[in-house]
Scaffold this active site. Structure first.
Site, PDB file in Angstrom:
ATOM      1  N   GLY A  11       0.780  -1.228   0.000  1.00 52.97           N
ATOM      2  CA  GLY A  11       0.000   0.000   0.000  1.00 52.97           C
ATOM      3  C   GLY A  11       0.817   1.287   0.000  1.00 52.97           C
ATOM      4  O   GLY A  11       0.270   2.368   0.235  1.00 52.97           O
ATOM      5  N   ASP A  33       9.226   1.929  -8.848  1.00 53.44           N
ATOM      6  CA  ASP A  33       8.436   1.834 -10.078  1.00 53.44           C
ATOM      7  C   ASP A  33       8.905   2.834 -11.125  1.00 53.44           C
ATOM      8  O   ASP A  33       8.935   2.524 -12.317  1.00 53.44           O
ATOM      9  CB  ASP A  33       6.949   2.078  -9.780  1.00 53.44           C
ATOM     10  CG  ASP A  33       6.326   0.898  -9.044  1.00 53.44           C
ATOM     11  OD1 ASP A  33       6.997  -0.133  -8.885  1.00 53.44           O
ATOM     12  OD2 ASP A  33       5.167   1.017  -8.635  1.00 53.44           O
TER      13      ASP A  33
END
Lengths: 169, 169, 169, 169
Positions: A11, A33
């Site tokens: 999360g 990412d």
């Protein structure tokens, strides 16, 4: 600067977006990412096995070292940055960041989530490859020290972000 | 380091991916899109009008300055980086990058595309807002100087990338 | 109804978006990508090998048959639909669609692109797996008959769309 | 056939992916998002105001009617389909689907989430426009009848999916 560390599907990204919403000023979110997206499609030394385990080679390590130096330089130049990271190497990963961020104001945040819950959320995200969430849930926190720890198992990302924001000077 | 500058829908991103494929070594691609993605959803001082014109406020300028410093630091730390940029301010934008990249080996590449063709490709990409391609086609090259100029109007991205690669030391 | 058939990276999707822009009325675009997106992450009988070859099993065939029936029913119910398809089975694939679309007004459009150019565009798109474009360039047109054929090798998607639109009643 | 109805950010899509994972056989997931993605970029009669309220015009209604007929035909042709829907019109929306699905085996599932929690998750998703989650949380369930109701406020999507799966014949 805020460094969020947590396993896949814990999360972190949701918390990062909430932090951008609740904090005054404009914060940038950058992380693993972003780096992977910036790399060649062929992968550059990071491999994801069918069981969800991630192997990182020396080519990736080299790029990552420069990436960390760059993110540190952004913060040194005045940008407020939320780093959304997966410390695959635990304490060793934190050490790499700590060295690069020397002299900067950093809030270290652990983002925890029960392995079983993270694995369930991995299914809900529809990833082709599953297993990362369970494998990383404990691994990434090994030996890492934090200023704040939040747990998304039973707390919404927005509430976690508010808790973190209270520690931002 | 390679800096690609061109208007929206001129084909920079495709060239960047081709460069990552044809160049030996692993190159990172970072650019305006990475920065915008990293910003808060609320936008932080960059606005896109219904006619496709982009207005940039001081909050964005501040973040951008730190962003450029960070990308320069990545390159200084040894990363090979393709920068995929839109010089909305023309020569002034290049100046900002040139100052930050001082001392680094930089190949400045102009990515041109006829305004009409870029506008056609903008339609093919299905953007909700159109107009950016036509407005930026000339604007972003105003007063900018290059080592290489490619034109995607009639040349494939891969061929443009090969031409650029010939100039990489 | 307009059925676009072409290999991977031949430019079908761009043409579909341009058709939605140039045609009067609101057209829906549906196709192979929609179906694959709708399937379970585990894949349901369609496999992409590292060389870019696609293998389709009976489970996929079953879903595809129902999918085609559904798209036909949408058109029969009055929707204007652009179908963006890859006839992996050539004439046999067209036959499946033709049977389902019986009684409907269909414009069959071949979207061609030189294998080498399609392969170059596949690199520019940054796909992890390459090879599909080259393998499908001829394969998907085998024995298929068309009302219009366009070629994206040297013609922009928007111009191809305008050419196709001239054949829409 | 399974019809999931819930407001924006209520967790329907996650439940749909979990259903695809836990149910035997390959199920397709289609829904409002698929339809909107298939529409022209210009929008075709659906508008999202800055406060998150959604207005739907007659052009959209026409396309939606055909879309529903098509999804019903897929199910009639043997496909197992999870429909991921937002009944903006409450009971009236269900009525439209019920009429189209007449004669088919349908499991009607309500996906609830406290308005405040859904709004928090909307922030965590980083949507540019917020407000939809709060506005739709009650609205979409008005007068709708269900075979199963799940609530994602304190239950993970995977557990909701398992509960739903128990009702699938």
């Amino acid at each position: 600067m805020i460094v969020l560390n947590g396993g896949s599907s814990s999360g972190k990204s949701g918390i990062a977006r909430c932090l951008q919403s609740v904090l005054p000023d404009a914060w940038l979110t950058l992380g693993t990412d972003t780096l992977i997206e910036a790399m060649p499609a062929s992968g550059a030394g990071i491999d994801l096995a069918p069981d969800g385990s991630v192997t990182v080679g020396p080519a990736f390590r080299e790029l990552e070292r420069a990436w960390i130096a760059g993110v540190a330089a952004m913060a040194a130049a005045g940008a407020k940055v939320v780093v959304d990271e997966v410390f695959l190497g635990g304490a060793e990963s934190q050490c790499r960041w700590r060295t690069a961020l020397h002299g900067l104001d950093v809030l270290w945040v652990g983002v925890r989530c029960d392995a079983e819950t993270a694995a369930a959320r991995e299914v809900a995200r529809g990833n082709r490859i599953t297993g990362m969430a369970a494998q990383q849930a404990e691994l990434v926190h090994k030996g890492v020290t934090y200023d704040v720890v939040v747990d998304t198992t039973r707390t919404e990302a927005l509430d976690c972000a508010r808790e973190i924001a209270r520690h931002v000077p």
